[in-house]
Design a protein around this motif. Structure first.
Motif, PDB file in Angstrom:
ATOM      1  N   ALA A  62       0.804  -1.221   0.000  1.00  0.00           N
ATOM      2  CA  ALA A  62       0.000   0.000   0.000  1.00  0.00           C
ATOM      3  C   ALA A  62       0.835   1.269   0.000  1.00  0.00           C
ATOM      4  N   GLY A  63       2.156   1.119   0.188  1.00  0.00           N
ATOM      5  CA  GLY A  63       2.993   2.311   0.252  1.00  0.00           C
ATOM      6  C   GLY A  63       2.728   3.140   1.490  1.00  0.00           C
ATOM      7  N   LEU A  64       2.286   2.495   2.568  1.00  0.00           N
ATOM      8  CA  LEU A  64       1.966   3.188   3.807  1.00  0.00           C
ATOM      9  C   LEU A  64       2.864   2.701   4.941  1.00  0.00           C
ATOM     10  N   ALA A  65       3.069   3.562   5.906  1.00  0.00           N
ATOM     11  CA  ALA A  65       3.836   3.201   7.100  1.00  0.00           C
ATOM     12  C   ALA A  65       2.964   3.475   8.321  1.00  0.00           C
ATOM     13  N   PRO A  66       2.067   2.545   8.656  1.00  0.00           N
ATOM     14  CA  PRO A  66       1.180   2.775   9.804  1.00  0.00           C
ATOM     15  C   PRO A  66       1.967   3.004  11.081  1.00  0.00           C
ATOM     16  N   GLU A  67       1.485   3.941  11.882  1.00  0.00           N
ATOM     17  CA  GLU A  67       2.087   4.233  13.174  1.00  0.00           C
ATOM     18  C   GLU A  67       1.264   3.527  14.247  1.00  0.00           C
ATOM     19  N   VAL A  68       1.933   2.820  15.139  1.00  0.00           N
ATOM     20  CA  VAL A  68       1.230   2.220  16.272  1.00  0.00           C
ATOM     21  C   VAL A  68       1.022   3.295  17.323  1.00  0.00           C
ATOM     22  N   VAL A  69      -0.228   3.472  17.734  1.00  0.00           N
ATOM     23  CA  VAL A  69      -0.501   4.451  18.784  1.00  0.00           C
ATOM     24  C   VAL A  69      -0.860   3.715  20.066  1.00  0.00           C
ATOM     25  N   SER A  70      -0.436   4.259  21.177  1.00  0.00           N
ATOM     26  CA  SER A  70      -0.739   3.679  22.480  1.00  0.00           C
ATOM     27  C   SER A  70      -2.218   3.876  22.792  1.00  0.00           C
ATOM     28  N   GLY A  71      -2.689   3.177  23.808  1.00  0.00           N
ATOM     29  CA  GLY A  71      -4.063   3.376  24.228  1.00  0.00           C
ATOM     30  C   GLY A  71      -4.332   4.800  24.665  1.00  0.00           C
ATOM     31  N   ASP A  72      -3.363   5.416  25.362  1.00  0.00           N
ATOM     32  CA  ASP A  72      -3.531   6.808  25.791  1.00  0.00           C
ATOM     33  C   ASP A  72      -3.601   7.753  24.595  1.00  0.00           C
ATOM     34  N   GLU A  73      -2.773   7.502  23.587  1.00  0.00           N
ATOM     35  CA  GLU A  73      -2.791   8.361  22.407  1.00  0.00           C
ATOM     36  C   GLU A  73      -4.086   8.158  21.621  1.00  0.00           C
ATOM     37  N   GLU A  74      -4.550   6.915  21.540  1.00  0.00           N
ATOM     38  CA  GLU A  74      -5.827   6.634  20.886  1.00  0.00           C
ATOM     39  C   GLU A  74      -6.948   7.415  21.576  1.00  0.00           C
ATOM     40  N   ALA A  75      -6.943   7.404  22.904  1.00  0.00           N
ATOM     41  CA  ALA A  75      -7.958   8.135  23.658  1.00  0.00           C
ATOM     42  C   ALA A  75      -7.874   9.633  23.383  1.00  0.00           C
ATOM     43  N   ARG A  76      -6.666  10.154  23.299  1.00  0.00           N
ATOM     44  CA  ARG A  76      -6.502  11.594  23.043  1.00  0.00           C
ATOM     45  C   ARG A  76      -7.053  11.983  21.673  1.00  0.00           C
ATOM     46  N   LEU A  77      -6.816  11.139  20.663  1.00  0.00           N
ATOM     47  CA  LEU A  77      -7.308  11.441  19.321  1.00  0.00           C
ATOM     48  C   LEU A  77      -8.835  11.380  19.267  1.00  0.00           C
ATOM     49  N   VAL A  78      -9.416  10.403  19.941  1.00  0.00           N
ATOM     50  CA  VAL A  78     -10.877  10.317  19.996  1.00  0.00           C
ATOM     51  C   VAL A  78     -11.451  11.545  20.685  1.00  0.00           C
ATOM     52  N   TRP A  79     -10.787  11.967  21.751  1.00  0.00           N
ATOM     53  CA  TRP A  79     -11.249  13.162  22.472  1.00  0.00           C
ATOM     54  C   TRP A  79     -11.239  14.388  21.553  1.00  0.00           C
ATOM     55  N   ALA A  80     -10.193  14.534  20.763  1.00  0.00           N
ATOM     56  CA  ALA A  80     -10.097  15.700  19.868  1.00  0.00           C
ATOM     57  C   ALA A  80     -11.298  15.777  18.937  1.00  0.00           C
ATOM     58  N   SER A  81     -11.733  14.629  18.454  1.00  0.00           N
ATOM     59  CA  SER A  81     -12.898  14.589  17.572  1.00  0.00           C
ATOM     60  C   SER A  81     -14.177  14.907  18.335  1.00  0.00           C
ATOM     61  N   ALA A  82     -14.379  14.240  19.476  1.00  0.00           N
ATOM     62  CA  ALA A  82     -15.622  14.419  20.224  1.00  0.00           C
ATOM     63  C   ALA A  82     -15.763  15.834  20.775  1.00  0.00           C
ATOM     64  N   TRP A  83     -14.656  16.397  21.262  1.00  0.00           N
ATOM     65  CA  TRP A  83     -14.749  17.742  21.837  1.00  0.00           C
ATOM     66  C   TRP A  83     -15.116  18.761  20.760  1.00  0.00           C
ATOM     67  N   ARG A  84     -14.565  18.602  19.575  1.00  0.00           N
ATOM     68  CA  ARG A  84     -14.872  19.549  18.497  1.00  0.00           C
ATOM     69  C   ARG A  84     -16.362  19.538  18.164  1.00  0.00           C
ATOM     70  N   ASP A  85     -16.984  18.370  18.200  1.00  0.00           N
ATOM     71  CA  ASP A  85     -18.396  18.272  17.834  1.00  0.00           C
ATOM     72  C   ASP A  85     -19.344  18.525  18.994  1.00  0.00           C
ATOM     73  N   PHE A  86     -18.956  18.126  20.219  1.00  0.00           N
ATOM     74  CA  PHE A  86     -19.918  18.124  21.321  1.00  0.00           C
ATOM     75  C   PHE A  86     -19.431  18.828  22.585  1.00  0.00           C
ATOM     76  N   GLY A  87     -18.213  19.346  22.577  1.00  0.00           N
ATOM     77  CA  GLY A  87     -17.688  19.980  23.770  1.00  0.00           C
ATOM     78  C   GLY A  87     -18.487  21.212  24.157  1.00  0.00           C
ATOM     79  N   ALA A  88     -18.746  21.376  25.452  1.00  0.00           N
ATOM     80  CA  ALA A  88     -19.523  22.502  25.941  1.00  0.00           C
ATOM     81  C   ALA A  88     -19.319  22.619  27.442  1.00  0.00           C
ATOM     82  N   ALA A  89     -19.910  23.667  28.015  1.00  0.00           N
ATOM     83  CA  ALA A  89     -19.850  23.857  29.456  1.00  0.00           C
ATOM     84  C   ALA A  89     -20.416  22.619  30.147  1.00  0.00           C
ATOM     85  N   GLY A  90     -19.759  22.228  31.200  1.00  0.00           N
ATOM     86  CA  GLY A  90     -20.190  21.037  31.928  1.00  0.00           C
ATOM     87  C   GLY A  90     -19.348  19.824  31.627  1.00  0.00           C
ATOM     88  N   GLY A  91     -18.581  19.879  30.516  1.00  0.00           N
ATOM     89  CA  GLY A  91     -17.614  18.836  30.221  1.00  0.00           C
ATOM     90  C   GLY A  91     -18.210  17.603  29.573  1.00  0.00           C
TER      91      GLY A  91
END
Length: 308
Positions: free
Chosen positions: A100-129
């Motif tokens: 495929a000409g790709l070099a997948p990066e292995v992400v840790s569980g903590d990094e996976e969680a951080r990336l998911v958070w970035a997506s969710a906060w952008r769409d649903f983040g608001a006061a109250g957390g």
């Protein structure tokens, strides 16, 4: 207008996002999801299955070709639970580079969680957390916080595929296997409750990934999956519990025929639903907001700019 591509190689599913940068931010041009189950058997053997590697790499080659044809260049690609747990992960990475000409990066569980958070906060983040729940095939990530970065996060070695393989239920699972799914899920998720210690419970839980979106689609009896109807919808704990009972009473073949069910997910959806329900109980939520986005969108924001 710039185009970029991101690929998330999960334990169960490979997802592609090709997005275009516009004035209002990143807009999806193409989104794809295909179940290849890279992580089948990893919990038992500690190794990636050769056929699963071939199936996954074939999808990666197709995705990479489509992204390049759409002017997005080489996709940024990450691999999560199965790839990081397997002793022979190097075989997968070498095949991905070669085919495929790709070099997948292995992400840790903590990094996976951080990336998911970035997506969710952008769409649903608001006061109250937020409390963000990402139920994958091999692991489950939980994050809490009240800003663009999570205050705390935890990655747990439990997912829809891993739990199904550990319980090895009959078909249909029936009440006994469902009770065991719930018990194992509750035990594994208990540490997540510590994320809320000393802090108010966030105002909203957001559920991410294929288990949650499939439950939402089945609950709404969608003849054809519709991301616009699923993203931002809600599931109550009572709905998830009712779906568990219904799904556990059906054979895999019967579940696969249900409106809204992704057929290749039918064999692991009962275990996945148990993880969702027990996470809601452990963290004290009676409803969650469904997100059709996840690691791939967080990766896009992280690598190419949150503001588009």
């Amino acid at each position: 207008m710039a185009r970029r591509a991101a690929i998330d190689v999960g334990t169960n599913t490979v997802l592609l996002l090709v997005a275009e940068e516009r004035e209002r931010g990143w807009v999806a041009v193409v989104e794809r999801a295909e179940i290849t189950r890279l992580g089948r058997g990893v919990d038992r053997t500690g190794r990636l299955d050769p056929q699963a590697i071939r199936d996954t790499v074939a999808v990666l080659a197709r995705y990479a070709g489509e992204a390049r044809a759409l002017g997005a260049g080489d996709p940024v690609c990450v691999a999560t639970s199965a790839a990081r747990d397997a002793a022979n992960g190097a075989e997968f990475f070498e095949a991905a580079r070669r085919e495929a000409g790709l070099a997948p990066e292995v992400v840790s569980g903590d990094e996976e969680a951080r990336l998911v958070w970035a997506s969710a906060w952008r769409d649903f983040g608001a006061a109250g957390g937020l409390c963000v729940l990402d139920v994958g095939g091999g692991s489950t990530e939980v994050c809490v916080g009240d800003g663009p970065a999570p205050r705390a996060r935890r990655s747990l070695q439990l997912g829809a595929v891993r739990l199904t393989e550990r319980v090895a239920p009959p078909d249909p699972p029936g009440p006994a296997a469902l009770a065991l799914f719930r018990q194992r899920a509750a035990e594994a998720l208990a540490p997540a409750a510590a994320l809320l210690a000393g802090h108010p419970r966030p105002a909203r839980m957001v559920g991410v990934a294929g288990t949650v979106t499939t439950l939402a689609a089945v609950s709404r009896e969608l003849a054809r999956y519709d991301a616009e109807r699923v993203h931002g919808s809600e599931l109550t704990l009572a709905e998830v519990d009712a779906l568990q009972l219904r799904l556990a009473g059906l054979t895999t073949a019967a579940r696969a025929r249900l409106p809204g069910m992704e057929p290749k997910r039918a064999d692991v959806i009962v275990a996945g639903s148990a993880v969702v329900a027990e996470a809601m109980r452990a963290l004290g939520f009676d409803r969650l907001t469904v997100s059709d986005r996840g690691v791939r969108w967080g990766l896009l924001y992280d690598r190419f700019g949150r503001d588009g």
